[in-house]
Motif scaffolding. Structure first.
Motif, PDB file in Angstrom:
ATOM      1  N   THR A 454       0.811  -1.227   0.000  1.00  0.00           N
ATOM      2  CA  THR A 454       0.000   0.000   0.000  1.00  0.00           C
ATOM      3  C   THR A 454       0.836   1.265   0.000  1.00  0.00           C
ATOM      4  OG1 THR A 454      -0.127   0.037   2.423  1.00  0.00           O
ATOM      5  CG2 THR A 454      -1.815  -1.229   1.231  1.00  0.00           C
ATOM      6  N   GLY A 455       2.085   1.191   0.425  1.00  0.00           N
ATOM      7  CA  GLY A 455       2.916   2.376   0.522  1.00  0.00           C
ATOM      8  C   GLY A 455       2.638   3.212   1.757  1.00  0.00           C
ATOM      9  N   ARG A 456       1.778   2.742   2.655  1.00  0.00           N
ATOM     10  CA  ARG A 456       1.432   3.501   3.855  1.00  0.00           C
ATOM     11  C   ARG A 456       2.469   3.293   4.952  1.00  0.00           C
ATOM     12  NH1 ARG A 456      -4.519   2.262   5.695  1.00  0.00           N
ATOM     13  NH2 ARG A 456      -3.817   3.764   7.268  1.00  0.00           N
ATOM     14  N   LEU A 457       2.630   4.303   5.786  1.00  0.00           N
ATOM     15  CA  LEU A 457       3.513   4.233   6.943  1.00  0.00           C
ATOM     16  C   LEU A 457       2.817   3.447   8.040  1.00  0.00           C
ATOM     17  CD1 LEU A 457       6.195   5.187   8.269  1.00  0.00           C
ATOM     18  CD2 LEU A 457       4.928   7.168   9.113  1.00  0.00           C
ATOM     19  N   LEU A 458       3.400   2.345   8.478  1.00  0.00           N
ATOM     20  CA  LEU A 458       2.793   1.482   9.487  1.00  0.00           C
ATOM     21  C   LEU A 458       3.225   1.824  10.896  1.00  0.00           C
ATOM     22  CD1 LEU A 458       3.171  -1.981   7.689  1.00  0.00           C
ATOM     23  CD2 LEU A 458       1.218  -0.419   7.655  1.00  0.00           C
ATOM     24  N   GLU A 459       4.485   2.168  11.060  1.00  0.00           N
ATOM     25  CA  GLU A 459       5.006   2.340  12.411  1.00  0.00           C
ATOM     26  C   GLU A 459       6.248   3.211  12.367  1.00  0.00           C
ATOM     27  OE1 GLU A 459       4.858   1.723  16.544  1.00  0.00           O
ATOM     28  OE2 GLU A 459       3.446   1.096  14.994  1.00  0.00           O
ATOM     29  N   VAL A 460       6.468   3.943  13.451  1.00  0.00           N
ATOM     30  CA  VAL A 460       7.699   4.703  13.648  1.00  0.00           C
ATOM     31  C   VAL A 460       8.341   4.185  14.931  1.00  0.00           C
ATOM     32  CG1 VAL A 460       8.735   6.958  14.004  1.00  0.00           C
ATOM     33  CG2 VAL A 460       6.756   6.729  12.489  1.00  0.00           C
ATOM     34  N   LEU A 461       9.506   3.576  14.804  1.00  0.00           N
ATOM     35  CA  LEU A 461      10.203   2.979  15.939  1.00  0.00           C
ATOM     36  C   LEU A 461      11.180   3.996  16.500  1.00  0.00           C
ATOM     37  CD1 LEU A 461      10.969  -0.533  14.381  1.00  0.00           C
ATOM     38  CD2 LEU A 461       8.961   0.171  15.700  1.00  0.00           C
ATOM     39  N   ALA A 462      10.951   4.381  17.746  1.00  0.00           N
ATOM     40  CA  ALA A 462      11.800   5.361  18.414  1.00  0.00           C
ATOM     41  C   ALA A 462      12.482   4.707  19.604  1.00  0.00           C
ATOM     42  CB  ALA A 462      10.978   6.561  18.876  1.00  0.00           C
ATOM     43  N   GLY A 463      13.655   5.176  19.923  1.00  0.00           N
ATOM     44  CA  GLY A 463      14.403   4.620  21.038  1.00  0.00           C
ATOM     45  C   GLY A 463      15.887   4.887  20.943  1.00  0.00           C
ATOM     46  N   HIS A 464      16.387   5.059  19.744  1.00  0.00           N
ATOM     47  CA  HIS A 464      17.807   5.378  19.588  1.00  0.00           C
ATOM     48  C   HIS A 464      18.062   6.838  19.949  1.00  0.00           C
ATOM     49  CE1 HIS A 464      19.513   1.709  18.028  1.00  0.00           C
ATOM     50  NE2 HIS A 464      18.530   1.581  17.141  1.00  0.00           N
ATOM     51  N   GLU A 465      19.239   7.094  20.458  1.00  0.00           N
ATOM     52  CA  GLU A 465      19.626   8.445  20.852  1.00  0.00           C
ATOM     53  C   GLU A 465      20.700   9.022  19.937  1.00  0.00           C
ATOM     54  OE1 GLU A 465      20.801   8.160  24.881  1.00  0.00           O
ATOM     55  OE2 GLU A 465      18.814   7.544  25.614  1.00  0.00           O
ATOM     56  N   GLY A 466      20.896   8.414  18.798  1.00  0.00           N
ATOM     57  CA  GLY A 466      21.853   8.894  17.805  1.00  0.00           C
ATOM     58  C   GLY A 466      21.401   8.469  16.426  1.00  0.00           C
ATOM     59  N   PRO A 467      22.075   8.943  15.399  1.00  0.00           N
ATOM     60  CA  PRO A 467      21.703   8.564  14.029  1.00  0.00           C
ATOM     61  C   PRO A 467      21.734   7.060  13.835  1.00  0.00           C
ATOM     62  CG  PRO A 467      23.249  10.390  14.016  1.00  0.00           C
ATOM     63  CD  PRO A 467      23.185   9.916  15.429  1.00  0.00           C
ATOM     64  N   VAL A 468      20.737   6.547  13.125  1.00  0.00           N
ATOM     65  CA  VAL A 468      20.671   5.125  12.800  1.00  0.00           C
ATOM     66  C   VAL A 468      21.592   4.862  11.615  1.00  0.00           C
ATOM     67  CG1 VAL A 468      19.171   3.210  12.178  1.00  0.00           C
ATOM     68  CG2 VAL A 468      18.300   5.038  13.640  1.00  0.00           C
TER      69      VAL A 468
END
Length: 850
Positions: A454-468
């Motif tokens: 679908t191209g839809r955004l499913l989830e945003v995973l947050a938790g890192h404190e620096g660039p991935v």
């Protein structure tokens, strides 16, 4: 697993600098690429980079008239005499000064070199039995400035030289009484090209500002008199200027390259704005004009027939072959004209996708070495590319804040993934099913998860404190691993949306993470040059590798101390037993995971034109004011601006740094690819049949082999062809041997040639149209020299045992079901179809081998 990987090909760079050359048959183009030379076979649509390296970038090349040898000259004046047959360096000679032009005489007996304000004429290598291939014949003086270009007359008796002093001089290659040297002026800019007419001393000279002069000589080539007395009548010339090629004055581009085809009288001129003109000489009739690039045309070459014209544009790394009569492209290739950042193999190993700082995604064919599609939808540098499971879709992440999916069937961008807030994506991955796409951000420290359907955004995973910095999906579990500059690796269960399952603490910033192909292990590369191995189920470290000394030390010219090195990219082999690691260095390392030790190290380049090649401080460059590289000079070698890491218009001086940004094993494990400063390097275990002579003598030549074959001495001709080891010659000899003589020849063949014949027959059977003919050779080889197949004895034993088991099973079933004898024999014969296809002698041979 074997580790005898050898350099196979160079993709992603098709032209850098220097001059292009056509082979004598006109079917191939030789293009200098950095310190290597690539041969583009236009007839068979293949490209091959020769395993020849110079110390610095190659600036000019010259091919002998017979097409067997060529001379490649580097920036510092080092000349390599190379064989185009064996693909090896035969001799090295140093001119100790930059060389602008090298050209063989048409008869192949001499070659001329423009060095500073002089012209050096050498005897051509191989024409005389000299210990030193480079024998100086004579040095010609006269110009007041550097010499730019040169050309020979059709009979090799004289040559002309164009110089930056705006004069063109004609010299006699031999001593003539009516020609010593003749200087012609009339230009008000440096000479860009000078050419003789066919079978004449008439001359065309072209200056950089677009002026063409035609010089008519009142003496023919036959009128040149050998030297007898010093007071002989000198040669007289007169000047006739037809008109200016582009006019004189401001507003017109500068001529940067020229080429002239003597037989068709076609003059091609390339300009600084990417336009080229075709004129018919001597009337100067305009035939054709076209703009092929927005950068200057650095080199032009015309093939022997005059139909194809090759253009090289160094600014964008373009190589074009244009058929001017039909106005069509024969070849149109362009590499990444800026740094190449990432690479990935397709699941079948047939294709490679690369992404670069130029915002382009290119897909390459591994067998031909050509790029067959380029996607230009991104507006910023590409940071990651990946194929889906079926290999029909390639996805790319970019610093422009988008992740795009490209269809390789229709060659279109059919899906674009974006984030709610603009951010820069630094890494990309896709789950094994191809339904979930994940990308990590540099600025927001988040991981975005989209649906592929679908191209839809499913989830945003947050938790890192620096660039991935890196993402990797487990091939066997619903697990996502993410590495960050915050010195942690997080394991996520994307499908249950429960946040991070585990957090692995690393001692330093994480640069790369990757799962083993079976998903049972996770490799993590960090900034302290360590590779640590983790059990993803137990979140426990199971091993580590210290690679600080293996990656090697390198010092840039302007660095006062050695920079800290680390592995920026890590990849598992297909069997998971080894890892391939590389970084900001010229070394690529293969480690054994089980033993945690270095197995082999590859040095990807020896090109001293790159920065960071020196391991230690060069004290020869030290002055009382410090390092010479840190002092502004008056020769244009200014110190670069602070922080400049790639070429741009604001930098006063830029020297590319050698580095490896990404490595990738092929799915079969037979090859691996690395994106480097030079381009996309392919190292492979599979080597093609090349010229590899043994026990060679002076009288063993292709003509002698063919004459021996014509006399009916088939056995001798076959052995001589294998001593030369040229594939086309071996094929010609074998296919001219009568079938009744095959058994006698193989029976009397010395043992030293048996292995070579077996290898050739095995290779030929896969591609030949004469399958029955080569099967006869194979059968006779196995009959006469069967014990040599000991390495297949277990496979043959398995086939025999399988046949016996099937025969026993069919017999048992027939007796239980009450089949009569004829039906039982019929069923048994079907089960033993493979065994019956072999004769009794073949079966005995199989039994002997087992």
């Amino acid at each position: 697993m074997k580790f005898a990987y050898k350099f196979s090909n160079l993709l992603g760079s098709v032209y850098r600098k220097g001059n292009l050359l056509f082979t004598p048959d006109g079917n191939s183009v030789l293009s200098p690429v950095g310190n290597r030379v690539t041969v583009f076979d236009l007839k068979n649509n293949r490209s091959e980079t020769l395993q020849i390296e110079g110390r610095m970038n190659i600036t000019c090349i010259a091919l002998s008239p017979d097409g067997c040898t060529f001379i490649a000259v580097c920036e510092d004046g080092e000349a390599l005499l190379c064989s185009l047959v064996s693909r090896t360096v035969l001799h090295t000679y140093h001119f100790h000064a930059p060389i602008h032009a090298v050209r063989f005489s048409p008869d192949g007996r001499k070659f001329a070199v423009t060095r500073e304000s002089k012209v050096l004429v050498f005897h051509a290598p191989g024409k005389s039995r000299e210990y030193n291939p480079f024998v100086l014949y004579r040095t010609f003086y006269g110009p007041y400035d550097e010499t730019n270009c040169l050309d020979w007359t059709s009979d090799s008796s004289a040559f002309c030289v164009g110089s930056k002093d705006m004069n063109t001089r004609v010299y006699g290659a031999r001593r003539f009484s009516n020609l010593i040297v003749y200087s012609m002026s009339g230009h008000n800019d440096e000479i860009a090209g000078a050419y003789f007419e066919e079978n004449s001393l008439d001359l065309y000279t072209i200056s950089a500002n677009g002026r063409l002069n035609v010089w008519e000589c009142d003496t023919d080539l036959d009128g040149l008199k050998p030297y007898e007395a010093p007071d002989e009548e000198q040669k007289q010339t007169k000047l006739h200027t037809y008109k200016e090629a582009r006019g004189e004055g401001a507003g017109f581009s500068k001529i940067t390259s020229t080429a002239f085809h003597k037989h068709t009288h076609i003059l091609v001129t390339g300009f600084q704005d990417g336009v080229f003109f075709l004129h018919e000489m001597p009337d100067f009739n305009l035939i054709h004009s076209l703009s092929i690039s927005d950068q200057s045309i650095a080199s032009i070459e015309i093939n022997k027939s005059g139909d194809w014209i090759a253009f090289g544009c160094g600014g964008l790394g373009q190589l074009l072959v244009w058929e001017w009569q039909s106005e069509t492209y024969v070849l149109k290739q362009q590499g990444h004209y800026n740094n190449m950042n990432c690479v990935v193999y397709s699941p079948d190993g047939q294709h490679l996708a690369t992404g670069g700082d130029d915002g382009k995604v290119k897909v390459w064919n591994t067998s031909s070495g050509f790029c067959f599609v380029t996607f230009t939808e991104h507006l910023a540098a590409i940071t990651g590319v990946i194929f889906n499971q079926k290999g029909q879709v390639v996805l790319s992440s970019s610093l422009d804040g988008t992740v795009r999916a490209f269809d390789l069937n229709r060659y279109r961008n059919f899906r674009t993934f974006t984030s709610p807030r603009p951010c820069q994506f630094s890494c990309l991955t896709i789950d094994p099913s191809g339904d979930i796409v994940c990308a990590g951000a540099l600025d927001s420290f988040e991981i975005f998860v989209w649906s592929m359907q679908t191209g839809r955004l499913l989830e945003v995973l947050a938790g890192h404190e620096g660039p991935v910095s890196s993402l990797s999906f487990s091939p066997s579990q619903e697990l996502l691993a993410s590495g960050s500059w915050d010195k942690t690796v997080k394991l996520w269960d994307v499908f249950e949306n429960k946040g991070a399952r585990e957090t692995l603490n690393i001692m330093s910033d994480v640069l790369s993470v990757t799962f083993r192909p079976d998903g049972g292990e996770l490799a993590v590369s960090s900034l302290n040059a360590q590779i640590s191995f983790w059990d993803p189920q137990l979140a426990k470290q199971v091993g580590s590798i210290e690679g600080r000394h293996d990656i090697g030390y390198s010092r840039k010219e302007q660095e006062k101390i050695t920079a800290k090195k680390a592995f920026n990219t890590v990849c598992y082999s297909a069997d998971g037993q080894c890892v391939l690691a590389a970084g900001r260095s010229k070394n690529v390392c293969i480690y054994s995971v089980a033993n945690q030790m270095l197995i082999k190290k590859f040095e990807i380049s020896c090109n001293m034109s790159f920065d960071g090649m020196e391991e230690f401080l060069d004290r020869r460059k030290m002055t009382e004011f410090g390092s010479l590289a840190l002092v502004d000079t008056e020769e244009g070698k200014d110190v670069s601006l602070p922080g400049v890491k790639k070429g741009d218009m604001s930098s006063r001086h830029w020297k590319p740094e050698v580095r490896v940004s990404c490595v990738q094993f092929s799915p079969t494990g037979r090859a691996w690819a690395a994106t480097t400063t030079e381009g996309l390097l392919i190292y492979s275990l599979d080597s093609t049949l090349v010229f590899d002579p043994f026990d060679l003598e002076m009288d063993i030549t292709p003509s002698n082999v063919k004459s021996t074959l014509a006399k009916g001495e088939y056995s001798t001709a076959l052995m001589l062809s294998f001593r030369l080891n040229e594939q086309s010659l071996i094929q010609e000899v074998m296919e001219n041997i009568p079938i009744p003589d095959v058994e006698v020849i193989i029976n009397n063949l010395p043992d030293i040639y048996v292995d070579k014949l077996m290898a050739y027959v095995a290779t030929a059977i896969e591609s030949t149209a004469h399958i029955e003919f080569y099967l006869i050779w194979a059968r006779q080889l196995l009959m006469q020299h069967g014990p040599r197949c000991d390495h297949n004895k277990y496979s043959l034993q398995y086939l025999l045992s399988l046949g016996r088991c099937k025969r026993k099973f069919v017999t048992q079933v027939g007796s239980d079901s009450g089949l009569d004898q004829e039906e039982e024999e019929g069923s048994s014969s079907e089960a033993e179809l493979a065994m019956e296809s072999l004769s009794d002698s073949d079966s005995d041979l199989l039994m002997d081998n087992t």
